[in-house]
Scaffold this motif. Structure first.
Motif, PDB file in Angstrom:
ATOM      1  N   ALA A 106      57.260  48.905  89.009  1.00  0.00           N
ATOM      2  CA  ALA A 106      57.406  49.337  87.612  1.00  0.00           C
ATOM      3  C   ALA A 106      57.606  48.121  86.702  1.00  0.00           C
ATOM      4  O   ALA A 106      58.353  47.198  87.047  1.00  0.00           O
ATOM      5  N   ALA A 107      56.928  48.130  85.553  1.00  0.00           N
ATOM      6  CA  ALA A 107      57.103  47.031  84.598  1.00  0.00           C
ATOM      7  C   ALA A 107      58.485  47.139  83.951  1.00  0.00           C
ATOM      8  O   ALA A 107      58.964  48.238  83.674  1.00  0.00           O
ATOM      9  N   VAL A 108      59.130  45.997  83.741  1.00  0.00           N
ATOM     10  CA  VAL A 108      60.430  45.998  83.064  1.00  0.00           C
ATOM     11  C   VAL A 108      60.372  45.031  81.891  1.00  0.00           C
ATOM     12  O   VAL A 108      59.786  43.948  81.982  1.00  0.00           O
ATOM     13  N   SER A 109      60.963  45.451  80.766  1.00  0.00           N
ATOM     14  CA  SER A 109      61.054  44.543  79.626  1.00  0.00           C
ATOM     15  C   SER A 109      62.260  44.935  78.785  1.00  0.00           C
ATOM     16  O   SER A 109      62.745  46.069  78.867  1.00  0.00           O
ATOM     17  N   TYR A 110      62.754  43.982  78.027  1.00  0.00           N
ATOM     18  CA  TYR A 110      63.935  44.260  77.207  1.00  0.00           C
ATOM     19  C   TYR A 110      64.068  43.203  76.125  1.00  0.00           C
ATOM     20  O   TYR A 110      63.566  42.085  76.261  1.00  0.00           O
ATOM     21  N   ALA A 111      64.746  43.588  75.060  1.00  0.00           N
ATOM     22  CA  ALA A 111      65.113  42.628  74.026  1.00  0.00           C
ATOM     23  C   ALA A 111      66.564  42.258  74.262  1.00  0.00           C
ATOM     24  O   ALA A 111      67.411  43.144  74.356  1.00  0.00           O
ATOM     25  N   PRO A 112      66.881  40.964  74.412  1.00  0.00           N
ATOM     26  CA  PRO A 112      68.253  40.588  74.741  1.00  0.00           C
ATOM     27  C   PRO A 112      69.233  40.960  73.621  1.00  0.00           C
ATOM     28  O   PRO A 112      68.926  40.801  72.448  1.00  0.00           O
ATOM     29  N   GLU A 113      70.381  41.475  74.026  1.00  0.00           N
ATOM     30  CA  GLU A 113      71.469  41.804  73.090  1.00  0.00           C
ATOM     31  C   GLU A 113      72.405  40.605  73.023  1.00  0.00           C
ATOM     32  O   GLU A 113      72.689  39.979  74.048  1.00  0.00           O
ATOM     33  N   PRO A 114      72.961  40.322  71.859  1.00  0.00           N
ATOM     34  CA  PRO A 114      73.948  39.239  71.802  1.00  0.00           C
ATOM     35  C   PRO A 114      75.172  39.555  72.664  1.00  0.00           C
ATOM     36  O   PRO A 114      75.588  40.708  72.735  1.00  0.00           O
ATOM     37  N   ARG A 122      56.224  39.121  89.192  1.00  0.00           N
ATOM     38  CA  ARG A 122      55.267  39.200  88.071  1.00  0.00           C
ATOM     39  C   ARG A 122      53.983  39.824  88.586  1.00  0.00           C
ATOM     40  O   ARG A 122      53.538  39.508  89.696  1.00  0.00           O
ATOM     41  N   ASP A 123      53.382  40.695  87.789  1.00  0.00           N
ATOM     42  CA  ASP A 123      52.110  41.275  88.208  1.00  0.00           C
ATOM     43  C   ASP A 123      50.971  40.348  87.785  1.00  0.00           C
ATOM     44  O   ASP A 123      51.205  39.266  87.225  1.00  0.00           O
ATOM     45  N   ALA A 124      49.720  40.802  88.059  1.00  0.00           N
ATOM     46  CA  ALA A 124      48.561  39.943  87.823  1.00  0.00           C
ATOM     47  C   ALA A 124      48.478  39.521  86.350  1.00  0.00           C
ATOM     48  O   ALA A 124      47.933  38.463  86.035  1.00  0.00           O
ATOM     49  N   ARG A 125      49.017  40.365  85.452  1.00  0.00           N
ATOM     50  CA  ARG A 125      48.961  40.014  84.032  1.00  0.00           C
ATOM     51  C   ARG A 125      50.178  39.216  83.567  1.00  0.00           C
ATOM     52  O   ARG A 125      50.363  38.986  82.375  1.00  0.00           O
ATOM     53  N   GLY A 126      51.026  38.855  84.526  1.00  0.00           N
ATOM     54  CA  GLY A 126      52.180  38.031  84.164  1.00  0.00           C
ATOM     55  C   GLY A 126      53.364  38.830  83.664  1.00  0.00           C
ATOM     56  O   GLY A 126      54.374  38.263  83.250  1.00  0.00           O
ATOM     57  N   ARG A 127      53.256  40.176  83.699  1.00  0.00           N
ATOM     58  CA  ARG A 127      54.393  40.988  83.254  1.00  0.00           C
ATOM     59  C   ARG A 127      55.461  41.031  84.334  1.00  0.00           C
ATOM     60  O   ARG A 127      55.161  41.029  85.527  1.00  0.00           O
ATOM     61  N   LEU A 128      56.709  41.120  83.901  1.00  0.00           N
ATOM     62  CA  LEU A 128      57.826  41.231  84.831  1.00  0.00           C
ATOM     63  C   LEU A 128      57.804  42.632  85.453  1.00  0.00           C
ATOM     64  O   LEU A 128      57.705  43.630  84.732  1.00  0.00           O
ATOM     65  N   VAL A 129      57.889  42.707  86.787  1.00  0.00           N
ATOM     66  CA  VAL A 129      57.918  44.011  87.456  1.00  0.00           C
ATOM     67  C   VAL A 129      59.076  44.072  88.448  1.00  0.00           C
ATOM     68  O   VAL A 129      59.531  43.042  88.955  1.00  0.00           O
ATOM     69  N   SER A 130      59.518  45.295  88.711  1.00  0.00           N
ATOM     70  CA  SER A 130      60.592  45.500  89.680  1.00  0.00           C
ATOM     71  C   SER A 130      60.047  45.323  91.094  1.00  0.00           C
ATOM     72  O   SER A 130      58.958  45.786  91.406  1.00  0.00           O
ATOM     73  N   GLY A 131      60.834  44.677  91.943  1.00  0.00           N
ATOM     74  CA  GLY A 131      60.473  44.572  93.353  1.00  0.00           C
ATOM     75  C   GLY A 131      60.958  45.787  94.141  1.00  0.00           C
ATOM     76  O   GLY A 131      60.886  45.808  95.364  1.00  0.00           O
ATOM     77  N   GLY A 132      61.486  46.802  93.468  1.00  0.00           N
ATOM     78  CA  GLY A 132      62.100  47.962  94.139  1.00  0.00           C
ATOM     79  C   GLY A 132      63.588  47.712  94.284  1.00  0.00           C
ATOM     80  O   GLY A 132      64.044  46.583  94.212  1.00  0.00           O
ATOM     81  N   GLY A 133      64.355  48.786  94.465  1.00  0.00           N
ATOM     82  CA  GLY A 133      65.807  48.623  94.623  1.00  0.00           C
ATOM     83  C   GLY A 133      66.479  48.172  93.334  1.00  0.00           C
ATOM     84  O   GLY A 133      65.961  48.374  92.227  1.00  0.00           O
ATOM     85  N   ARG A 134      67.613  47.512  93.490  1.00  0.00           N
ATOM     86  CA  ARG A 134      68.343  47.072  92.303  1.00  0.00           C
ATOM     87  C   ARG A 134      67.548  45.964  91.617  1.00  0.00           C
ATOM     88  O   ARG A 134      67.088  45.028  92.267  1.00  0.00           O
TER      89      ARG A 134
END
Ligand code: AMP
Ligand code: GLY
Length: 416
Positions: A342-350, A361-373
């Protein structure tokens, strides 16, 4: 000095960040780390003891081993034989975690308060023991099982099924050849962690871990869904009692038995109406508790990691202050059948640090979950309610399809 942190979880991400902040540190690398943490710490793909040894010799680095599996497999022994300084116990000392049967026997010998237990080696033997059993049962695989080898049974009948489940599960293999049947205790849990050089100890802040997957402590056990610290039941009296009755007897016994413990010793306690009881030992920082511990400690811990490795632990305990709350975000299906990808993304909170476990990272360079936590939002503040509010504000800004998250981490610290 240079440091190699071994592992790829939240704990290692937090450790590497803390080491990087030390004025004593030159280069800090994580072996192997993961794609998400590589944004703020250097990761090197060293994945076995020989590769870590070569890396650490090259850098003349102190090695801090994060997870239990390499400790139980003897990486610390291997690295010490290669002349390296290592914070982390030998395989022989790590038996405290790698065999719950051995740990229980040690505690019984030293009269450490713990839950009463029987060891069984077959389903038939379990049936005989359970025939006379009154009340709920905790069924535990002897060996390492990534937090998933403990089943809570409300009745002896349910416990019989749990024994069969553990002994029949091919994921566990030899780890479930022996099973502990334990009386089920009640009360809040407390994670007590100390750094030791094999003789002396200094306390790290005590934390509370949330083991069950669901709100209100429902559902199966996990590796941990969140943590808060400092624990509200921690007092100087408890610290003294734990040192005298629990930690120092174990540290002394291990040293006398020729297996001195260098690293973090962690006792999982249940604060029962009859006093604290030890439920489990870990031979390393807890994960996710490490993130909370390292956020609370205000002193530089690098001299302590080094002191544990050299046998000269600083005698002054590290200072800590404030409050910290950490909330885990896990992949859909966790802990039973969790799905990677699953792709994961977020805007950092102060005021929030985001830690990564097993992200890629997937083929498009997006951050993805490796499964689990997958992600851990760690917030610090002067008090728990503020830290909690910040951590959950960050969680609300995470895009992660199907993510599993508890909504009640540290909730009981926020009313009354
Ligand atoms: P362990 O892997 O031994 O730490 O057990 C994992 C979790 O199971 C603990 O953190 C507790 O929540 C629960 N647990 C273990 N032993 C007991 C016990 N004797 N009574 C009640 N809960 C237990
Ligand atoms: N969070 C529990 C552990 O690290 O064992």
């Amino acid at each position: 000095m240079n440091v190699v942190v071994v592992g790829s979880g939240f704990r290692e991400h937090a450790l590497a960040r803390a080491c990087q902040a030390s004025p004593l540190a030159d280069r800090v690398v994580v072996a192997p780390g993961n794609a998400g943490m590589a944004a703020d710490v250097e990761c090197v793909p060293a994945r076995d003891a020989a590769a870590v040894s070569a890396l650490a010799r090259d850098l003349q680095a102190l090695v801090i081993i994060g997870p239990e599996a390499p400790l139980a497999a003897g990486w610390a022994d291997h690295l010490r034989q290669d002349g390296l300084l290592v914070c982390g116990p030998s395989a022989a000392a790590a038996e405290l975690e790698s065999s719950k049967v051995a740990a229980k026997a040690l505690m019984e010998r030293l009269d450490v308060p713990t839950a009463r237990a029987r060891v069984v080696t077959s389903a038939a033997e379990a049936d005989r023991v359970l025939a006379g059993w009154q009340g709920p049962v905790v069924v535990k695989a002897d060996g390492l099982a990534a937090g998933k080898g403990v089943l809570l049974a409300d009745t002896p009948d349910e416990a019989r099924g749990a024994v069969q489940q553990l002994m029949g599960d091919t994921r566990f293999g030899a780890a479930a050849a022996r099973v502990l049947l334990e009386e089920r205790l009640l009360g809040p849990e407390l994670s007590a962690m100390a750094l030791t050089d094999g003789r002396r100890l200094v306390w790290l802040p005590a934390t509370q871990d949330y083991k069950r997957v669901g709100d209100g402590d429902q559902g199966p056990n996990t590796g941990g869904m969140g943590a808060v610290g400092p624990h509200r039941q921690w007092t100087p009296q408890l610290a003294d009692w734990l040192a005298d009755r629990v930690f120092l007897p174990v540290i002394d016994e291990l040293r006398r038995g020729g297996r001195p413990f260098a690293g973090v010793l962690y006792a999982g306690l249940m604060m029962t109406a009859d006093g604290p009881r030890v439920l489990e030992w870990n031979v390393r920082l807890g994960d996710p508790e490490a993130a909370v511990v390292l956020a609370l400690v205000k002193d530089d811990l690098l001299p302590y990691w080094l002191g544990a490795a050299t046998g000269e632990l600083p005698s002054r305990p590290p200072a800590w202050s404030g409050a910290s709350v950490a909330v885990v975000m896990a992949a859909s299906g966790y802990p039973d059948r969790s799905e990677p990808g699953a792709a994961v993304s977020y805007a950092p909170e102060p005021g929030v640090v985001m830690l990564h476990a097993g992200t890629g990272r997937d083929a498009r360079g997006r951050l993805v979950s490796g499964g689990g936590r997958t992600l851990l939002a760690v917030a610090s503040a002067d008090d728990v309610p503020t830290a909690r509010e910040r951590a959950y504000r960050q969680v609300a800004h995470v895009q992660f399809d199907g993510m599993v998250v508890r909504s009640d981490i540290a909730a009981e610290y926020c009313h009354s």
